[in-house]
Motif scaffolding. Sequence first.
Motif, mmCIF file in Angstrom:
data_model
loop_
_atom_site.group_PDB
_atom_site.id
_atom_site.type_symbol
_atom_site.label_atom_id
_atom_site.label_comp_id
_atom_site.label_asym_id
_atom_site.label_seq_id
_atom_site.Cartn_x
_atom_site.Cartn_y
_atom_site.Cartn_z
ATOM 1 N N MET A 95 0.820 -1.207 0.000
ATOM 2 C CA MET A 95 0.000 0.000 0.000
ATOM 3 C C MET A 95 0.860 1.265 0.000
ATOM 4 O O MET A 95 0.447 2.315 -0.493
ATOM 5 C CB MET A 95 -0.943 0.001 1.195
ATOM 6 N N ARG A 96 2.083 1.155 0.527
ATOM 7 C CA ARG A 96 2.986 2.313 0.520
ATOM 8 C C ARG A 96 3.758 2.430 -0.789
ATOM 9 O O ARG A 96 4.536 3.370 -0.982
ATOM 10 C CB ARG A 96 3.983 2.216 1.675
ATOM 11 N N ASP A 123 -10.099 -2.249 7.986
ATOM 12 C CA ASP A 123 -10.612 -0.989 8.542
ATOM 13 C C ASP A 123 -9.468 -0.024 8.850
ATOM 14 O O ASP A 123 -9.537 1.171 8.513
ATOM 15 C CB ASP A 123 -11.410 -1.268 9.817
ATOM 16 N N ALA A 124 -8.419 -0.526 9.501
ATOM 17 C CA ALA A 124 -7.310 0.335 9.898
ATOM 18 C C ALA A 124 -6.548 0.867 8.679
ATOM 19 O O ALA A 124 -6.174 2.054 8.627
ATOM 20 C CB ALA A 124 -6.360 -0.421 10.830
ATOM 21 N N PHE A 170 -4.618 5.056 4.913
ATOM 22 C CA PHE A 170 -4.183 5.439 3.561
ATOM 23 C C PHE A 170 -5.289 6.148 2.771
ATOM 24 O O PHE A 170 -5.161 6.349 1.560
ATOM 25 C CB PHE A 170 -3.722 4.200 2.803
ATOM 26 N N SER A 171 -6.369 6.512 3.456
ATOM 27 C CA SER A 171 -7.486 7.220 2.818
ATOM 28 C C SER A 171 -8.001 6.453 1.593
ATOM 29 O O SER A 171 -8.173 7.006 0.495
ATOM 30 C CB SER A 171 -7.045 8.645 2.406
ATOM 31 N N GLU A 196 -10.697 -1.215 -1.554
ATOM 32 C CA GLU A 196 -9.340 -1.011 -2.069
ATOM 33 C C GLU A 196 -8.306 -1.593 -1.107
ATOM 34 O O GLU A 196 -7.308 -2.191 -1.530
ATOM 35 C CB GLU A 196 -9.094 0.483 -2.282
ATOM 36 N N ALA A 197 -8.544 -1.415 0.172
ATOM 37 C CA ALA A 197 -7.623 -2.003 1.152
ATOM 38 C C ALA A 197 -7.664 -3.525 1.084
ATOM 39 O O ALA A 197 -6.617 -4.193 1.142
ATOM 40 C CB ALA A 197 -7.985 -1.523 2.558
ATOM 41 N N ALA A 198 -8.869 -4.095 0.964
ATOM 42 C CA ALA A 198 -9.013 -5.546 0.863
ATOM 43 C C ALA A 198 -8.321 -6.067 -0.395
ATOM 44 O O ALA A 198 -7.695 -7.139 -0.383
ATOM 45 C CB ALA A 198 -10.484 -5.931 0.855
#
Length: 634
Positions: A50-51, A195-196, A201-202, A207-209
């Motif tokens: 993600m980074r 969730d975190a 990362f807004s 998208e996180a999943a």
Amino acid sequence: MQANPRSLDTLFNSQLRYVVPMFQRLYVWKESPQWSTLWEDVSEKAQLLMRGVKSNPHYLGALIIEGVKPNSPREVKRFLIIDGQQRLTTLQLLFCAYRDIARANEWKTLDRTTTRYLENADADVMEKPDEELFKLWPTTLNRDAFRSVVSAGSPEEVSKRHPLVYLPRKRKPEPRSNLAEGYLYFSKMISAWIDASAAEFSKTREEAAFALLQSLQQDFCVVEISLSEGDDSQEIFYSLNSQGQPLTQSDLLRSLIFMRAEKEQIDRDEIFAEYWSKFETDFWSMDVRRGGRTYSRLDLGLRFFLMAKTGQMVDARRVNEEYRRWVSAHPPRYATVKDELADFTRHGEAYQRYESAIPSELPCTDLRRVLMDFDVSTALPLVMFLELEAGLDAEQSKDCLDAVESFIARRVLAGEETKEYNKLFVDVIGSLRGLSGDAVLPALRKKLLEGGGTTRHWPTDGEVVEKAISRPVFKMIKTPALRLILERLETALRNKKTENLDIPAGLQIEHVLPQKWDAHWPLKGVSIPANVALYPHLAQGELAPLADAVRTRNSTLQTLGNLTLLNRYLNPAASNGSFESKLVEYRNSVLRLNRHFDAATAWDEEAIAKRGKALGEAICKIWPRPTVPEKSES
């Protein structure tokens, strides 16, 4: 043998299934250290993704598999997991938890992708759709729980199907399936991470999943080692588990048998259900202590089976090695694996019949009780041999077992050593191998009569009588064994005119001349103070000449001639009273042992010795011994 790196996407995204063989253990991984360690690695890699930080693939270890020829063109391609089932099962639980979260949030692309990692497509054309639908097919005892978790669809349903159970007065719940616990752990971790990370990362939660799944697909690999046709999967399995001995001897036996079953294309589920499932119980998994070491009953049962078969000592730490050598002999010991399991099961049932016996529920004439009360489980290999291997009919078997029982019982009474019993009884098996029928009993008696010294001598009638008169058996023989001897004497004293009453359980051993005899039992007409009765060396003055007599009495009252049986109500009533008061209580007893006192007018050392001699002679009849070696047939 070929080794190749495989991403998790490559590993699970084909039409195939990984089958955990019967010889593998149950799923045992837990939160600490396995699940938590894996999740730390997964969350760290996903955070880097993600980074936008590139990282090298993380290797989860080796997966050793062996392809199996299909039985039908409709069968989904099958691979046996030789090593790596714990991590493969854990990855399936992780993907299952992820899929259910995606499904609950209607993230259809993520749902479809992870479903392909868990299930094969086209169930309608499969040979066995109920089984071949799943990418992973666990060992028999894990299947129901695994299928239940994968098909539940949500953490709530998994918790409903596998609820926590609290027993009365227990603060902690009973353990539930590790498969359910693993699924719930990953479900909680994945939800919290999504969730975190979305907040940090807004990003949207979807998208996180997606980033988490992408990391699992790209950043995690296994080294897949695929065995070729000439590779011996059995040897590889043993090599992998040779250091630190993570598997028990019976685990290794199971691997040996079921690997051969695979090669013989025997229905593994059928032979597991018919035979091996009998050994997957609490009885067989229970640890017992023998010779200062702890073993499972299944390990001990396997050892006894092999000693009964070979007539040779088997080191408990190398049972599997000895078994492999024995079963691989030429010509083969068994025509098929099924015959092998049937024979092992037959011996296992005999072992369990003796090992699970509850002495208090058995008559004193039952050999199971004899072996347990006399504490000679080392005789079980010989007993199993005589019952199952020697080709004896019921009468011949009884005669042989009676001889073994006589040998043991006489040695218990005589106080002979038992430290070489394991070697002795195996030596006896070795001397009887090749004999059958009428030839076995004379050879058995001859072998037992040949023994000498304190470790193998079969006491003679004279020696038995002498020990019955003089040996302080109450102090020297454990209570269960001594009570058994007295019950056998009671049985022998009965005749055809005696009512056929069972000897009640829980009878207590009674000293006729009590251990605290000072108050009511003068010695040579002199009342002895309590302290002198307990400590003869304190005798002074006119009591000094009686010190030796006190010592003699204290020893004599512990001999067999001074012992009888009473129930728990009569024993305290008789207690330390005078002989006259004891006689009143003894008249309430129905035992033949206590009828001896009906005509007695006094009770002293001479009377004790006389009764001891009579009981010793009775023991010689109960457990007879041949006087000279008999010739065995060759």
